[in-house]
Design an enzyme around this catalytic site. Structure first.
Site: not given
Length: 382
Positions: A52, A151, A272, A325
Site C-alpha cells: 500500500k 479502528r 530561515y 521547502m
C-alpha cells in the site's frame, strides 16, 4: 569530486547521472532478501507483503514484481485502485490482492472486475459486497475482526452474523484477519490481549485462513503467525530494531546533491529564522532537498549537534539550521575541501545513516519518512 565518484565512494551502485534533483536508489535485491528473511521467521505460515501507499513510497509496481520474484503470492493494498495497478503490472500471474479499506460500489466493481479480495470491516461492507454479487457466484472476500485497536473491524455480534453468511454460502471467505496495535512494544501487553481475542473470534470461522501479524507481529513469535503474515515496513528496511539477528537490509538510499558550499563566519546565522547561530567559523553545504521532497521540517537542527546526520564524502555530517521547502543545509567543516564539491551526492539516509535514525531525530517513524518522499524524488531501482 564528481557525482559518480561520490556514489562509488559511499558504497552505492553506480548509476547514470540524473541531474541535481533528489534520488532514491532502491535495492531490489535487498527487498527480496528482506522478504525471504521474514518468510523464514514466519515458519509454516505463508508470507505476504503490504504494498500500500505505493509500496511505502518506493513504487508499487516495481516492488510487487520484485516480491513476486522472491516468492510472495499475497499482496495487501489500502484502496482498490492500488490493487488494479498491481494486477496490471503482472498480467497472467497467479497471486492474491487484498484491499484493506474503502469498499463502496465503485471499489466493489473494481474488485470483481480485477479479481481483488476486499476486506470487509463493517456490516455495511458485508451488505454491499453481497449486493454486488447478486445474480452471480459470490465473490471472494476477507473479514477483519475488531480485537482491541478500535479502528476497523467487526465486533463479536457482527462477526457471528458474517460467520452465518459464510456457512450459508452467501459470502466466500478467503481470510479472517485483525491488526496489532502495539506489536512493536511487547512490554505493553496489548498484543497478548489481542491475540486471545483474535483466537476466540476467528474460531467462528473454521477452515478459513487466519492472519494477525504485521512486521512487528512476525517478530513476536509463532503464536502470532497463524496461516498468513503481512509484513510491511520490515521489507523496506525500516524498524530494523525488531530484528535481533541483523538479517534485514537497508533498501532505500535517499541522495541529495550539493548546490553550493560556502564558509560562514562566527556569529552568523543559517537559514530561515536564524535558528542556527554559529559559535565558530563553519563550512556549510546547501543541498537540493527539503520538506517538499519528504525531508521533514521537523528534522531541522538549531545547533548542528542534536539533529539528524547525513553521510558526505565518507563521513557523517550534521544537518544545521531549519529545513526549508526545497533546501537543507549541512555542516561539512570536517570534510576535506577537495573531497566535496557542487554536484556531488550526499546520502540523506541509507546504509550509513539509517532511515530509522533519521526518523527518530525528526520525531517520527520510518514509515512517514519513506511515504513522504515527494514526486520530485527520482526513484531508481538498482
Amino acid at each position: 569530486m564528481s557525482t559518480q565518484s561520490a556514489v562509488a565512494s559511499s558504497g552505492l551502485h553506480a548509476a547514470p547521472a540524473l541531474g541535481r534533483r533528489p534520488v532514491a536508489r532502491i535495492d531490489g535485491w535487498a527487498l527480496k532478501s528482506n522478504w525471504r528473511s521474514v518468510a523464514i521467521r514466519s515458519g509454516q505460515a505463508r508470507t505476504g507483503a503490504a504494498v500500500k501507499a505505493d509500496a511505502y513510497g518506493l513504487g508499487a509496481e516495481m516492488a510487487a514484481k520484485a516480491l513476486f520474484g522472491a516468492g510472495c503470492r499475497d499482496f495487501f493494498v489500502a484502496w482498490a485502485e492500488e490493487g488494479v495497478r498491481i494486477r496490471e503490472a503482472m498480467p497472467g500471474k497467479n497471486f492474491r490482492v487484498f484491499v484493506l479499506q474503502g469498499l463502496d460500489a465503485q471499489a466493489a466493481a473494481l474488485c470483481r472486475l480485477h479479481r481483488l479480495i476486499p476486506v470487509l470491516s463493517t456490516p455495511d461492507d458485508v451488505a454491499l459486497w453481497r449486493e454486488a454479487a447478486l445474480g452471480s457466484f459470490p465473490g471472494v472476500c476477507a473479514v477483519q475482526l475488531e480485537t482491541g485497536m478500535n479502528r476497523l473491524g467487526l465486533d463479536e455480534e457482527d462477526a457471528r452474523a458474517a460467520a452465518k453468511l459464510a456457512r450459508e454460502g452467501a459470502i466466500d471467505l478467503a481470510l479472517v484477519m485483525s491488526h496489532l496495535a502495539s506489536g512493536d512494544d511487547p512490554a505493553s501487553g496489548q498484543s497478548v490481549v489481542q491475540l486471545e481475542r483474535f483466537r476466540a473470534l476467528s474460531a467462528l470461522f473454521p477452515h478459513v485462513g487466519r492472519s494477525l501479524a504485521n512486521s512487528a507481529g512476525v517478530f513476536l513469535g509463532p503464536d502470532y503467525h497463524f496461516d498468513l503474515t503481512r509484513p510491511g515496513i520490515a521489507l523496506y528496511g525500516g524498524e530494523t530494531a525488531l530484528d535481533g539477528d541483523g538479517t534485514l537490509r537497508p533498501v532505500v538510499t535517499l541522495q541529495a546533491h550539493v548546490l553550493q558550499i560556502r564558509w560562514a563566519a562566527k556569529g552568523e546565522a543559517i537559514g530561515y529564522g536564524a535558528t542556527a547561530k554559529l559559535k565558530a567559523r563553519r563550512r556549510i553545504a546547501t543541498l537540493g532537498i527539503g520538506y517538499a521532497d519528504g525531508y521533514l521540517r521537523s528534522a531541522s537542527a538549531p545547533d548542528g549537534a542534536t539533529g539528524p546526520q547525513m553521510f558526505a564524502a565518507g563521513r557523517r555530517v550534521p544537518v544545521i539550521g531549519r529545513v526549508s521547502m526545497d533546501l537543507t543545509t549541512i555542516d561539512v567543516t570536517d570534510v576535506p575541501e577537495d573531497a566535496l564539491a557542487p554536484g556531488d551526492a550526499v546520502e540523506v539516509f541509507g546504509p550509513n545513516v539509517s532511515v530509522d535514525e533519521t526518523a527518530r531525530h525528526a520525531g517520527t517513524i520510518a514509515y512517514e519518512m519513506l511515504t513522504s518522499m515527494g514526486s520530485r524524488v527520482q526513484r531508481q531501482w538498482v
